[in-house]
Each structure stands twice: as structure tokens, then as C-alpha cells.
Scaffold this active site. Structure first.
Site, PDB file in Angstrom:
ATOM      1  CG  ASP A   1      -1.805   1.164   1.366  1.00  0.00           C
ATOM      2  OD1 ASP A   1      -2.759   1.072   2.144  1.00  0.00           O
ATOM      3  OD2 ASP A   1      -1.565   2.196   0.698  1.00  0.00           O
ATOM      4  CB  SER A  41      18.561   0.981  13.036  1.00  0.00           C
ATOM      5  OG  SER A  41      17.400   1.166  12.243  1.00  0.00           O
ATOM      6  CE  LYS A  64       8.486   5.352  13.720  1.00  0.00           C
ATOM      7  NZ  LYS A  64       7.536   4.475  14.371  1.00  0.00           N
ATOM      8  CB  CYS A  87      24.378   9.143   9.012  1.00  0.00           C
ATOM      9  SG  CYS A  87      23.672   7.759   8.120  1.00  0.00           S
ATOM     10  CG  HIS A 122      20.508  10.925  10.352  1.00  0.00           C
ATOM     11  ND1 HIS A 122      20.911  11.064   9.047  1.00  0.00           N
ATOM     12  CD2 HIS A 122      20.265   9.599  10.531  1.00  0.00           C
ATOM     13  CE1 HIS A 122      20.920   9.880   8.467  1.00  0.00           C
ATOM     14  NE2 HIS A 122      20.534   8.968   9.346  1.00  0.00           N
ATOM     15  CB  SER A 126      24.109   3.000  12.023  1.00  0.00           C
ATOM     16  OG  SER A 126      22.750   3.310  11.836  1.00  0.00           O
ATOM     17  CD  GLU A 136      26.702   5.636   5.987  1.00  0.00           C
ATOM     18  OE1 GLU A 136      26.712   4.427   6.229  1.00  0.00           O
ATOM     19  OE2 GLU A 136      25.962   6.443   6.590  1.00  0.00           O
ATOM     20  CG  ASN A 169      19.303   8.006   4.742  1.00  0.00           C
ATOM     21  OD1 ASN A 169      19.875   9.057   5.033  1.00  0.00           O
ATOM     22  ND2 ASN A 169      19.403   6.915   5.475  1.00  0.00           N
TER      23      ASN A 169
HETATM   24  N1  CAA Z   1      -0.637   3.311   5.587  1.00  0.00           N
HETATM   25  C1  CAA Z   1      -0.014   4.104   6.494  1.00  0.00           C
HETATM   26  N2  CAA Z   1       0.979   3.664   7.321  1.00  0.00           N
HETATM   27  C2  CAA Z   1       1.362   2.360   7.193  1.00  0.00           C
HETATM   28  C3  CAA Z   1       0.741   1.487   6.277  1.00  0.00           C
HETATM   29  C4  CAA Z   1      -0.303   2.018   5.458  1.00  0.00           C
HETATM   30  N3  CAA Z   1      -0.916   1.257   4.549  1.00  0.00           N
HETATM   31  N4  CAA Z   1       1.343   0.281   6.388  1.00  0.00           N
HETATM   32  C5  CAA Z   1       2.291   0.395   7.347  1.00  0.00           C
HETATM   33  N5  CAA Z   1       2.289   1.644   7.830  1.00  0.00           N
HETATM   34  C6  CAA Z   1       3.165   2.213   8.854  1.00  0.00           C
HETATM   35  C7  CAA Z   1       3.492   1.282   9.995  1.00  0.00           C
HETATM   36  O1  CAA Z   1       2.468   1.270  10.970  1.00  0.00           O
HETATM   37  C8  CAA Z   1       4.791   1.882  10.501  1.00  0.00           C
HETATM   38  O2  CAA Z   1       4.500   3.018  11.267  1.00  0.00           O
HETATM   39  P1  CAA Z   1       4.938   3.085  12.812  1.00  0.00           P
HETATM   40  O3  CAA Z   1       6.442   2.944  12.820  1.00  0.00           O
HETATM   41  O4  CAA Z   1       4.501   4.431  13.264  1.00  0.00           O
HETATM   42  O5  CAA Z   1       4.271   1.937  13.472  1.00  0.00           O
HETATM   43  C9  CAA Z   1       5.467   2.380   9.230  1.00  0.00           C
HETATM   44  O6  CAA Z   1       4.444   2.434   8.239  1.00  0.00           O
HETATM   45  C10 CAA Z   1       6.575   1.463   8.716  1.00  0.00           C
HETATM   46  O7  CAA Z   1       6.050   0.174   8.655  1.00  0.00           O
HETATM   47  P2  CAA Z   1       6.914  -1.059   9.168  1.00  0.00           P
HETATM   48  O8  CAA Z   1       7.536  -0.751  10.492  1.00  0.00           O
HETATM   49  O9  CAA Z   1       6.121  -2.294   9.035  1.00  0.00           O
HETATM   50  O10 CAA Z   1       8.055  -1.014   8.033  1.00  0.00           O
HETATM   51  P3  CAA Z   1       9.197  -2.059   7.737  1.00  0.00           P
HETATM   52  O11 CAA Z   1       9.419  -2.969   8.862  1.00  0.00           O
HETATM   53  O12 CAA Z   1       8.940  -2.664   6.406  1.00  0.00           O
HETATM   54  O13 CAA Z   1      10.481  -1.111   7.546  1.00  0.00           O
HETATM   55  C11 CAA Z   1      12.196   0.294   8.433  1.00  0.00           C
HETATM   56  C12 CAA Z   1      10.695   0.134   8.184  1.00  0.00           C
HETATM   57  C13 CAA Z   1      12.633  -0.630   9.552  1.00  0.00           C
HETATM   58  C14 CAA Z   1      12.470   1.750   8.809  1.00  0.00           C
HETATM   59  C15 CAA Z   1      12.965  -0.060   7.129  1.00  0.00           C
HETATM   60  O14 CAA Z   1      12.585   0.806   6.094  1.00  0.00           O
HETATM   61  C16 CAA Z   1      14.482  -0.003   7.287  1.00  0.00           C
HETATM   62  O15 CAA Z   1      15.100  -0.944   7.762  1.00  0.00           O
HETATM   63  N6  CAA Z   1      15.121   1.117   6.836  1.00  0.00           N
HETATM   64  C17 CAA Z   1      16.569   1.282   6.908  1.00  0.00           C
HETATM   65  C18 CAA Z   1      17.066   1.502   8.327  1.00  0.00           C
HETATM   66  C19 CAA Z   1      16.731   2.877   8.869  1.00  0.00           C
HETATM   67  O16 CAA Z   1      16.446   3.805   8.140  1.00  0.00           O
HETATM   68  N7  CAA Z   1      16.834   3.018  10.206  1.00  0.00           N
HETATM   69  C20 CAA Z   1      16.603   4.291  10.858  1.00  0.00           C
HETATM   70  C21 CAA Z   1      17.479   4.487  12.085  1.00  0.00           C
HETATM   71  S1  CAA Z   1      19.199   4.159  11.689  1.00  0.00           S
HETATM   72  C22 CAA Z   1      19.750   5.613  10.984  1.00  0.00           C
HETATM   73  O17 CAA Z   1      19.151   6.639  11.075  1.00  0.00           O
HETATM   74  C23 CAA Z   1      21.037   5.573  10.194  1.00  0.00           C
HETATM   75  C24 CAA Z   1      20.709   5.493   8.760  1.00  0.00           C
HETATM   76  O18 CAA Z   1      20.681   6.497   8.065  1.00  0.00           O
HETATM   77  C25 CAA Z   1      20.415   4.194   8.187  1.00  0.00           C
END
Ligand code: CAA
Length: 412
Positions: free
Chosen positions: A29, A201, A242, A111, A233, A311, A79, A279
Site C-alpha cells: 500500500d 536501529s 518519532k 551518517c 538526521h 549507526s 560512508e 536518505n
Molecule cells: N498506511 C499508512 N501507514 C502504514 C501502512 C499504510 N498502509 N502500512 C504500514 N504503515 C506504517 C506502519 O504502521 C509503521 O509506522 P509506525 O512505525 O509508526 O508503526 C510504518 O508504516 C513502517 O512500517 P513497518 O515498520 O512495518 O516497516 P518495515 O518494517 O517494512 O520497515 C524500516 C521500516 C525498519 C524503517 C525499514 O525501512 C528499514 O530498515 N530502513 C533502513 C534503516 C533505517 O532507516 N533506520 C533508521 C534508524 S538508523 C539511521 O538513522 C542511520 C541510517 O541512516 C540508516
């Protein structure tokens, strides 16, 4: 003496994939990406754009109208390094025709090395007020295709001239930092894509924010209310929402609806560019700052808090005060045009760009020509990257110095 940001310029790739397209192909979605992650588009660099060409494009703009002869240090934070030995800063130094009596190094800690580089630059300029530091942050965020990280890819560069003649933001040297050995995100030398424990993370990011804020607050005796705006960041923009609410609820008490709305208003403008670019790792907090300064015109004298998270992990909280007249020096119109004039690509083109690989055996290669800005990666020969200057636009001819223009033909 004031030290801070004299100029700030952002470069992003010309091509982007709309996350609705990615959602459709992946059977997700689109609301998950648009609302859940807070991302609409992700920048996709073509084969002839890498961290050096993006960095040079941003740095060229940051140096416009600035006497480049006073730059004696180039720090390049990334990085997405292209070489285990030679610093990407040296390529950028050459492409821009900067003075030979200059030092140029690359910094790495996921980062966060851009922000740490900025603090190093401030300390250096405070001791050597006649010198300027060019700090460039440039990265390509890559995750495995079909992984949950895929929609949080992106790319971009931000360049800052740090000096004792700041025109945009005066920065304080007090910062609060936090380091912890964690494996939330990393990229072994033998991999092109980052490995990530995504949910973990997010938790570490929030923990590091609280610890870095505590250190900063105890040093400066400032409260959250002393900060008019915050820039984070931004791995994806919902992360900042958040994180900021986490910080506010931990240190400002109470969780009323009104307090949440007020808190989010303090970061809204800083999210705009990243929502459209994705990002950009080291660059992202500076892209966020640029977004804030470009979009809001009444920030003079206001304090902005900045949080950088890398990270692994290293986090830093610091702040600065926006200077009178800053609107005359931000590059709001150019950034708006850069984003507006980008080209949307199909999913097939995204796959093509993503899967393109430069040769790893030293064989000759000329990269296919795409739109990259003023500098591009022309190819590889004998294991050496070749960069070239793309035909100049009239505006650049007016502003570039003869020395700079002469030095940027091509290098190997
Ligand atoms: N409509 C609206 N919202 C929806 C939805 C829909 N149809 N379906 C899902 N969502 C929401 C979920 O409820 C969730 O929101 P909440 O967190 O508020 O609950 C959000 O969308 C994301 O859904 P999921 O948690 O299920 O997503 P996911 O598990 O597939 O992946 C992620 C999310 C973990 C961030 C992934 O994209 C990821 O691993 N990204 C890379 C790592 C990252 O960015 N980490 C951030 C911190 S580390 C950092 O900052 C260093 C860096 O640069 C990497």
C-alpha cells in the site's frame, strides 16, 4: 568572535523514483511509504554520478562568491567511499581548483561524520580565523532490492563553508555526544548494500538522541524551549517525528495532543527536502537544515538544534543561531529549481541504474552520459576513476574564478 556557516549548498541527483511506483511493483500500500515512512520520492543516481561528482557539484555552489584562496582544509564526510586509500576530498579539491596549500581528508562514521567534521571545522576556525574550511557531505543510500530498507534509499550532497565570517548560522562549539558499539546498520567492505537491523536501529537512534541531548543540556544549561526549530538526521522523515516526540515526552513532560502538534511544528519545514530525496546519510542533517532555512523566512536570531545520528553508533546534538540577513545567502531558489526540474524514472530505469556496476578488474569503461550537474564520473581506466566537467552554464561563467574554471577540465 563568531564562527559558523558562511554558505550552504545542496546537490541531488536529477532522477527520482516515486515511491508509489515502488509500492505498486512490490505489492505494498503506497500509504506505508507516503505516510508510514513519510517519504514520497527517492533520488536515484545514474551510473555517471558518484559521491565525488555529487560533492563537487554541491561544493562548487557553496563556493560561489567566496574567495576560495582562503580555504585551506577540505573535509569530505561519506560512508560510500570509492577507495580504501585515497580520500574523495582530494578529487573534489582538484575538480574545484582549490589552493595547493591545503589539506584534504575523508571522514567516516556512518551518517555522523559530517556533523563531527563540522565541529572539528568550528574548532579549527576558532583558532585560525583567517582560514576557511570546506566541509562536504556526500552519500548514496543503498539497500538490497525488495528489502524493507529499499524505500528508504536516496542520494545527495551538502557543502558548507565554515568560517569566522558566518552569514547564515552562527554555531556554538558546545555539543553533546554519545557513542555505543552496536550493530544496527553496517556495510562490510565486500558489499555494495548496507545491512541493517531496521527496527533495532530505530530504537538505538532514539536512545542515542536522549543521551546526546542530556550531555548537551548539562553543558549548555539550555532547555528544549530554548530551541525554536530542530533538524534531525533523516533516514526517513517519520524517524524525526518519532524521535522528536520521544525527546519532548522525555524532557518536556506531559503528552497532550496540543503538545504533540506544537512539537511537530518545530521540525516540519526541515523535513520537506528529505521527503523528496530520501536518505543521504552524512548529508541528510544538512539537507534538513537547508530545507528549514530555505522555507522559513523569519528565523533571524532564532536557535536551531541539530541532531546527527550515525549507526554503529555515534550521535551528536549541537545548535546554532540563525544570523540576520541569512535569506540573502541561502540558495532557496536554486534548490527549488533543482528539485522541480528533476526527472521521474520508471521502475525499469531504477533497476537499470541500481544494477549498473563499474568494472572491478581495471578494464576500461566509459560511463553512459546522463544529466549530473556540472561534474560527472566519465569512466574508469587502469583502476582509476576519471571525472570531467560538463559544459558550463552562463551563470557559472559569471561567477567562477579563472583559476577554478581552468582546473576542472578532467582528471585521472
Ligand atoms: N498506511 C499508512 N501507514 C502504514 C501502512 C499504510 N498502509 N502500512 C504500514 N504503515 C506504517 C506502519 O504502521 C509503521 O509506522 P509506525 O512505525 O509508526 O508503526 C510504518 O508504516 C513502517 O512500517 P513497518 O515498520 O512495518 O516497516 P518495515 O518494517 O517494512 O520497515 C524500516 C521500516 C525498519 C524503517 C525499514 O525501512 C528499514 O530498515 N530502513 C533502513 C534503516 C533505517 O532507516 N533506520 C533508521 C534508524 S538508523 C539511521 O538513522 C542511520 C541510517 O541512516 C540508516
Amino acid at each position: 568572535m563568531k564562527v559558523g556557516i558562511e554558505s550552504l549548498a545542496v546537490h541531488v541527483p536529477h532522477y527520482y523514483l516515486d515511491l508509489k511506483t515502488l509500492a505498486e511493483v512490490r505489492g505494498v500500500d503506497p500509504g506505508k511509504f507516503y505516510q508510514g515512512l513519510g517519504q514520497e520520492k527517492m533520488a536515484v543516481p545514474p551510473p555517471d554520478e558518484d559521491i565525488v561528482s555529487m560533492a563537487a557539484n554541491a561544493a562548487y555552489r557553496a563556493l560561489e562568491g567566496i574567495d576560495a584562496s582562503s580555504v585551506d582544509t577540505v573535509l569530505l564526510a561519506t560512508e560510500s567511499g570509492i577507495d580504501q586509500s585515497k580520500s574523495a576530498a582530494v578529487y573534489v579539491h582538484h575538480l574545484l581548483g582549490l589552493p595547493a596549500n591545503c589539506k584534504a581528508v575523508e571522514l567516516k562514521q556512518a551518517c555522523s561524520s559530517g556533523a563531527v567534521g563540522l565541529l572539528m571545522a568550528l574548532a579549527y576556525v576558532a583558532v585560525h580565523p583567517s582560514r576557511k574550511v570546506l566541509l562536504v557531505t556526500s552519500d548514496i543510500a543503498r539497500y538490497r532490492m525488495k528489502s524493507s530498507g529499499e524505500p528508504t534509499q536516496g542520494a545527495g550532497a551538502a557543502a558548507l563553508v565554515v568560517s569566522a565570517e558566518p552569514r547564515i548560522v552562527e554555531l556554538g562549539q558546545e555539543s553533546g555526544s554519545y557513542t555505543e558499539d552496536v550493530m544496527d546498520f553496517w556495510r562490510p567492505n565486500y558489499m555494495d548494500e548496507a545491512l541493517v537491523d531496521g527496527k533495532y536501529s530505530i530504537k538505538v537512534y532514539q536512545r542515542a538522541l536522549l543521551r546526546a541531548w542530556e550531555a548537551y543540556a548539562s553543558l549548555t544549561h539550555r532547555s528544549l524551549d530554548d530551541h525554536h526549530r530542530f533538524c534531525y538526521h533523516l533516514p526517513f522523515t517519520r524517524m524525526a517525528e518519532k524521535a522528536h516526540l520521544h525527546l519532548v515526552h522525555a524532557f518536556a513532560g506531559g503528552k497532550t495532543r496540543g503538545a504533540t502538534t506544537d512539537a511537530l511544528a518545530k521540525i516540519r519545514s526541515s523535513l520537506h527536502y528529505n521527503r523528496l530525496v530520501g536518505n543521504s546519510y552524512t548529508a541528510s542533517v544538512f539537507v534538513a537544515l537547508s530545507s528549514l532555512l530555505d522555507l522559513e523566512s523569519d528565523l533571524e536570531g532564532r536557535r536551531v538544534g541539530l541532531f546527527s545520528y550515525g549507526s554503529g553508533c555515534v550521535a551528536t546534538f549541537f545548535s546554532g543561531v540563525v544570523l540576520p540577513g541569512y535569506r540573502n545567502f541561502v540558495q532557496a531558489e536554486r534548490h527549488a529549481a533543482l528539485l522541480r526540474e528533476r526527472e521521474e524514472i520508471t521502475f525499469q530505469r531504477y533497476e537499470e541504474f541500481y544494477n549498473y556496476r563499474l568494472p572491478r578488474d581495471g578494464s576500461e569503461c566509459a560511463t553512459p552520459r546522463h544529466q549530473t550537474g556540472l561534474f560527472r564520473l566519465a569512466g574508469i581506466t587502469g583502476h582509476k576513476r576519471i571525472y570531467e566537467r560538463v559544459a558550463a552554464e552562463p551563470a557559472e561563467d559569471r561567477q567562477g574564478t579563472p583559476e577554478r574554471k581552468g582546473a576542472v577540465a578532467s582528471i585521472s
